[in-house]
Structure formats: C-alpha cells, structure tokens
Design an enzyme around this catalytic site. Structure first.
Site, PDB file in Angstrom:
ATOM      1  N   CYS A  98      -3.864  -2.940  -4.436  1.00 19.46           N
ATOM      2  CA  CYS A  98      -2.917  -3.855  -5.082  1.00 19.46           C
ATOM      3  C   CYS A  98      -1.479  -3.360  -4.870  1.00 19.46           C
ATOM      4  CB  CYS A  98      -3.275  -4.029  -6.551  1.00 19.46           C
ATOM      5  SG  CYS A  98      -2.500  -5.485  -7.296  1.00 19.46           S
ATOM      6  N   GLU A 156     -11.839  -0.447  -8.184  1.00 16.01           N
ATOM      7  CA  GLU A 156     -12.026   0.483  -9.296  1.00 16.01           C
ATOM      8  C   GLU A 156     -12.381  -0.247 -10.590  1.00 16.01           C
ATOM      9  OE1 GLU A 156      -7.737  -0.708  -9.918  1.00 16.01           O
ATOM     10  OE2 GLU A 156      -9.182  -0.585  -8.269  1.00 16.01           O
ATOM     11  N   HIS A 167      -9.234  -5.173  -6.634  1.00 12.83           N
ATOM     12  CA  HIS A 167      -9.378  -3.895  -7.330  1.00 12.83           C
ATOM     13  C   HIS A 167     -10.832  -3.413  -7.349  1.00 12.83           C
ATOM     14  CE1 HIS A 167      -5.368  -3.425  -9.322  1.00 12.83           C
ATOM     15  NE2 HIS A 167      -5.326  -4.734  -9.152  1.00 12.83           N
TER      16      HIS A 167
END
Length: 225
Positions: free
Chosen positions: A85, A204, A202
C-alpha cells in the site's frame, strides 16, 4: 537474521505486519527510518499508512529518506523487499519498481475486500499459489491506481513481472472488478529481480486465522524461506 519493518512518520500498518510475520514464525523488528537499516536485515517490509501525511505525492517524501538508499542497496544484494500500500507507493517513488500509484479513478478512499488473480506463480511472493489462482485481499487506499506508460507496461508483461491483477471471484478481469482504475488491472509488480515486489492490497490483514480469511499468508511466507 531478522526482517526489518520500516516505520516512517505516518505509518499505521507496521504493527499489523509485525503480528502477521510473528504468526508465521518470522523474526521481525520495527525500525525507525532515521535509525537506518540493521546490518543483519534478512528482509524488508515497507508497510502501509500515510507517510508524511501523503504530502507532495503519496510515498514521495518517504522515498527520499536516507534509509531508502540502504533498502535499494539491500535489494541489489538479493535481500527480499515487499512494499504494501503506502509502502508500494514508496517503492515506486524510490525506483525499486517501475510505474506509480496515483488517485483512484473514483477519487475516493476505498476500503473493501477485493479479488486478485495470481499472474506469475514463479516468484518468492507467489510460490504458495498456482498461476491463475484467485485470492481475496483487502484494500484501503485513496491513491492505489497503478499507472505506467504503455511501452513500459508492455515490457513488464513480456518479462512476466505482473504479480497480481484485480478480478472477480471467478478470475475474470474486467473494469467492474477493478476497484481503483489501475492500468490493465495491475495490483502488484516485481522489480528488476523478483525478490523485490510492491502491491496495493494488504496481505498482512488476511494472515491471522482468528480475524478472518488467510489468503495473504502465502505472500508473507516469502520471508520464511
């Protein structure tokens, strides 16, 4: 040997990255950008957020932090580097990967789950998937539209450097499935070597099984290999 998660003023996904890596048994430490890259860094994560408040251009000011020269040197030595990002914006602005991320076609901040198709499964970041596999990943950005000139994009395509494209649940790439208007629906690319990658979604945030889907685990497992 540890993965350095680089924190800039305005980063806000650094601890998310730390938790995700810890879940995968990857040693990691938060590194304040002014302190420089640890000499024994075995990997680098440039996390999401709003470094320097996105002033000038998203990622442009962080890209000029002295630590990014160290990150480029580490990348040249084969150290895996992943920009997520805002980290993807920083990666492009610092020359780790080609192209740039700019204002969404909607001109709005978009926070939602999207589908991405694996375009190249022969990279450290996609080795856990099959080519053509569809993964569900979250996005949260206002400047996620990938832009690059046509000739350079054609070269990236020819060199198989597109990691992911936005698609629908069945893997179909279409304008309706492209959340931000990225050119050719590009969601992630690799650098001159495939040990360096940037992506707007994302991974994560979809790694810990107790909070939802885990489609992002395979991407971060690159740091465990």
């Amino acid at each position: 040997m540890t993965v350095a998660v680089v924190r800039f003023g305005g980063s806000n996904c650094d601890r998310d990255s730390m938790q995700a890596l810890a879940h995968l048994d990857v040693d990691a430490e938060l590194v304040w950008h002014e302190d420089g890259l640890p000499a024994d860094a075995s990997g680098v994560v440039l996390p999401g957020g709003f470094s320097y408040g996105d002033y000038l251009r998203a990622g442009a000011m962080a890209a000029r932090s002295p630590i990014m020269a160290e990150v480029r040197e580490a990348a040249a030595d084969g150290v895996p580097v992943l920009g997520i990002c805002n980290g993807a914006q920083i990666g492009c602005e610092s020359g780790l990967t080609p192209g740039a991320f700019t204002t969404n076609a909607s001109a709005r901040f978009q926070c939602e789950h999207v589908y991405c198709r694996v375009e190249n499964a022969d990279t450290p970041w996609t080795a856990a998937y099959e080519a053509g596999e569809v993964v569900e990943l979250p996005i949260a950005h206002g400047d996620g539209r990938y832009e690059i000139d046509d000739d350079r994009l054609e070269q990236l395509e020819a060199e198989d450097r597109i990691l992911f494209r936005y698609c629908d649940a069945d893997g179909n790439v279409s304008p309706a499935a492209n959340p931000n208007g990225s050119k050719h629906a590009v969601a992630g690319v690799v650098g001159e070597t495939d040990s360096v990658a940037v992506m707007m979604p994302h991974p994560e945030r979809v790694t810990l099984p107790d909070i939802g889907p885990t489609d992002g685990q395979g991407i971060l497992r690159a740091f465990a290999d």
